[in-house]
Design a protein around this motif. Structure first.
Motif, short mmCIF file in Angstrom:
data_model
loop_
_atom_site.label_atom_id
_atom_site.label_comp_id
_atom_site.label_asym_id
_atom_site.label_seq_id
_atom_site.Cartn_x
_atom_site.Cartn_y
_atom_site.Cartn_z
N ALA A 11 0.87 -1.17 0.00
CA ALA A 11 0.00 0.00 0.00
C ALA A 11 0.91 1.22 0.00
N MET A 12 0.65 2.15 -0.91
CA MET A 12 1.44 3.38 -0.99
C MET A 12 0.50 4.57 -0.89
N GLY A 13 0.75 5.41 0.10
CA GLY A 13 -0.02 6.64 0.28
C GLY A 13 0.83 7.80 -0.17
N PHE A 14 0.43 8.45 -1.23
CA PHE A 14 1.24 9.50 -1.86
C PHE A 14 0.96 10.88 -1.26
N PHE A 15 2.04 11.54 -0.80
CA PHE A 15 1.92 12.91 -0.32
C PHE A 15 1.59 13.80 -1.51
#
Length: 145
Positions: free
Chosen positions: A63-67
């Motif tokens: 899971a990647m949460g992008f700023f």
């Protein structure tokens, strides 16, 4: 003899200047990833302290949460195999905006811990502070004021 030494020094200096120009990057950091055990807790932490909305994508067990960034250096919160939060190792300095206290003041309430309050470096360098995020990562904030 003196002119030969002087010429060698000038050639050496020119070579050093050429190397500096070839290796001078605008930024030495091009991307960063902050590891998390609990992805959604970490996303909520950063959403709260910055007042932003991080977009998450799940792919191949990660899971990647992008700023959100418009330009410049971006990064993500990453959860998956091998993504282990740590208080030791490299230290990432995050932008604290105009006054890093605006972000730092929300760290404890969001589930993190301030380990060094806003600290003056110099007139040209500004200020920094250290904190532990909700996942146990040691991070820094930087601001000019």
């Amino acid at each position: 003899m003196g002119s030969t030494v002087n010429l060698k020094n000038r050639i050496k200096e020119a070579n050093l200047q050429k190397l500096k120009q070839q290796s001078a990057f605008k930024n030495f950091v091009t991307w960063f990833e902050i590891p998390a055990y609990n992805h959604y807790r970490s996303v909520a932490f950063f959403n709260y302290i910055y007042g932003i909305e991080i977009t998450t994508v799940e792919l191949n067990g990660f899971a990647m949460g992008f700023f959100p960034v418009e330009s410049g250096i971006g990064g993500a919160i990453v959860t998956g195999h091998g993504c282990v939060p740590s208080e030791i190792g490299p230290l990432i300095y995050l932008n604290g905006g105009d006054d890093l206290n605006n972000v730092l003041s929300k760290v404890n309430e969001a589930g993190g811990r301030v380990v060094m309050e806003k600290t003056f470096l110099s007139e040209t360098a500004g200020y920094f502070a250290l904190f532990i995020d909700s996942e146990g990562n040691r991070l820094a904030l930087h601001s000019k004021y």
